[in-house]
Design an enzyme around this catalytic site. Sequence first.
Site, mmCIF file in Angstrom:
data_model
loop_
_atom_site.group_PDB
_atom_site.id
_atom_site.type_symbol
_atom_site.label_atom_id
_atom_site.label_comp_id
_atom_site.label_asym_id
_atom_site.label_seq_id
_atom_site.Cartn_x
_atom_site.Cartn_y
_atom_site.Cartn_z
ATOM 1 N N HIS A 213 0.806 -1.228 0.000
ATOM 2 C CA HIS A 213 0.000 0.000 0.000
ATOM 3 C C HIS A 213 0.837 1.275 0.000
ATOM 4 O O HIS A 213 0.436 2.294 -0.565
ATOM 5 C CB HIS A 213 -0.978 0.010 1.183
ATOM 6 C CG HIS A 213 -0.339 0.180 2.518
ATOM 7 N ND1 HIS A 213 0.344 -0.836 3.145
ATOM 8 C CD2 HIS A 213 -0.272 1.253 3.350
ATOM 9 C CE1 HIS A 213 0.800 -0.407 4.305
ATOM 10 N NE2 HIS A 213 0.440 0.854 4.463
ATOM 11 N N LYS A 217 5.952 5.651 -1.228
ATOM 12 C CA LYS A 217 6.768 6.493 -0.346
ATOM 13 C C LYS A 217 8.241 6.464 -0.724
ATOM 14 O O LYS A 217 9.018 7.276 -0.214
ATOM 15 C CB LYS A 217 6.590 6.059 1.115
ATOM 16 C CG LYS A 217 5.255 6.500 1.710
ATOM 17 C CD LYS A 217 5.165 6.149 3.186
ATOM 18 C CE LYS A 217 3.862 6.667 3.788
ATOM 19 N NZ LYS A 217 3.738 6.313 5.220
ATOM 20 N N HIS A 242 2.389 10.091 -2.792
ATOM 21 C CA HIS A 242 2.871 8.699 -2.729
ATOM 22 C C HIS A 242 1.806 7.715 -3.195
ATOM 23 O O HIS A 242 2.136 6.599 -3.603
ATOM 24 C CB HIS A 242 3.349 8.358 -1.307
ATOM 25 C CG HIS A 242 2.251 8.003 -0.349
ATOM 26 N ND1 HIS A 242 1.535 8.956 0.354
ATOM 27 C CD2 HIS A 242 1.735 6.802 0.030
ATOM 28 C CE1 HIS A 242 0.651 8.352 1.126
ATOM 29 N NE2 HIS A 242 0.748 7.043 0.955
ATOM 30 N N HIS A 272 -5.844 4.159 -0.839
ATOM 31 C CA HIS A 272 -5.966 3.839 0.588
ATOM 32 C C HIS A 272 -6.048 5.076 1.478
ATOM 33 O O HIS A 272 -6.171 4.938 2.701
ATOM 34 C CB HIS A 272 -4.821 2.921 1.038
ATOM 35 C CG HIS A 272 -3.469 3.573 1.050
ATOM 36 N ND1 HIS A 272 -2.730 3.789 -0.089
ATOM 37 C CD2 HIS A 272 -2.714 4.055 2.087
ATOM 38 C CE1 HIS A 272 -1.590 4.363 0.229
ATOM 39 N NE2 HIS A 272 -1.545 4.546 1.548
ATOM 40 N N HIS A 273 -6.003 6.264 0.882
ATOM 41 C CA HIS A 273 -6.228 7.489 1.667
ATOM 42 C C HIS A 273 -7.544 8.171 1.285
ATOM 43 O O HIS A 273 -7.769 9.323 1.685
ATOM 44 C CB HIS A 273 -5.059 8.464 1.495
ATOM 45 C CG HIS A 273 -3.868 8.106 2.331
ATOM 46 N ND1 HIS A 273 -3.826 8.302 3.693
ATOM 47 C CD2 HIS A 273 -2.684 7.543 1.992
ATOM 48 C CE1 HIS A 273 -2.668 7.885 4.163
ATOM 49 N NE2 HIS A 273 -1.951 7.417 3.147
#
Length: 359
Positions: A213, A217, A242, A272-273
Site C-alpha cells: 500500500h 513512499k 505517494h 488507501h487514503h
Amino acid sequence: MSDAKGDNLLIVDDEEINRAILANIFSSEYTILEAEDGQAGLDAICANTNTLSAILLDVVMPRLNGIEVLRRLHQVGLTERIPVFLITADVGSETMREAYALGVMDVILKPVVPYVVRRRVNSVVELFRARHRLNAEVERQRDQLLLQAQQLAEMGIGMVEALATAIEFRSDESGEHVHRIHDITCYLLQNTPLGQGLSPDQIRQIGLGAVTHDVGKISIPDAILNKKGRLTAEEFELMKSHTVKGAELLSRIPQMREHAAYAYAYDIALHHHERWDGGGYPHHLVGDQTPIWTQIVSLADVYDALVSKRCYKDAFSAQTAMNMILGGECGVFNPKLLKYFQQAEPLLRKFYPPMRGVG
C-alpha cells in the site's frame, strides 16, 4: 494411471482361426492379447487400457458384438486414446456408418490381406503414438511455462514486499507495519461479513496487495518522510503524491502486472487514503466508489499508525485510537466497516507485541 502406450495389440474375435491369422501378421511387432468374444474383449481392455497400441475387433460375436463394444468404448472416450479397427465380413452400410460414428479408425474386410492390414494398422498406430508424444511435449512445455510464470510472479511480488518493508525501515519504523496491515485486512475479510462473496484465494491476493500500500513512499524525500514536526502545506501535498507514485510503480513492474494480486495492489496503493465522505485523496472518491478491501486497508493503516510509535508521535493506547477513529479525527469511514472493525478490534491486538499502544 499413466497414459503411456505399450506395444500390446488386442484381437477380439470368436473364431480361433481368425485370431491366429491376425496374430501371425502382427506377432513380430506387438505382444498379442486375445479375447474370444465382446465381453472378454472389454475385460481385456479394462485390464490393459494403458498398454494397448491397437484393438482389432470383430463384429459378429456372442455375448457382446463388436458394435456394442464400440459403443461402450466411445462412451468413456477410449476410441480417442486407442485406435480401434473393425475386422469384419459384414459390409452393410449401417454397420460401417455407425462404426465410424463411434470412432473406429478403419474398417478392414475379411478375408484379410496380410500386407494391407499390417500397413493400415501400423500407419494409424504410429499416428497415435506421434500424437501422444506431441501431447506429452505440449503438456510438459505448458507446465514449464506455468512454473516459470509463477516463479516470475512470485519474484515480482517478493521484490515489492521487500521494497515495502525497506520503506518502513527508511521511515524509522520497525518494518512490521506492512505485515500487520496484511494480517488485519485478511482477518476482517475472513472473519466478518465484510469479506462476503470473496474466495479464499481472492482474500489472499488482497492481503498481498495490502502489503504494497505504501510503496509510493519511495519517492518521498527523507526530510519529509521522517520530519518530526507538522508538515507544511507544500510538504503535505508532496507526501500525498505517494498514492499516485505507488500505483505508477506497480504498473511498471511486468511481473507484478501479471500477478493475480495486481488489480488489488494497484487500487489499494492509489486509494488507501480516500474517505467515505469524499474528503480523502487523490480522487476524492465517495462511499463505495472505493472497494471494500481498500477501505479496510485504509482503516487498518490509520489504526496501526495511531497505536504505533512514529518519529513525529508516541503510540496511543488502543482505546484512545478507537475513540479518535470513531470520533472522526482521522477522517470519515464507512459506518458498516467501523461496526465490524470495532467488534474485531480487541482480537486484532494479537498482531501486536505487548506494549502500551495496544494495552
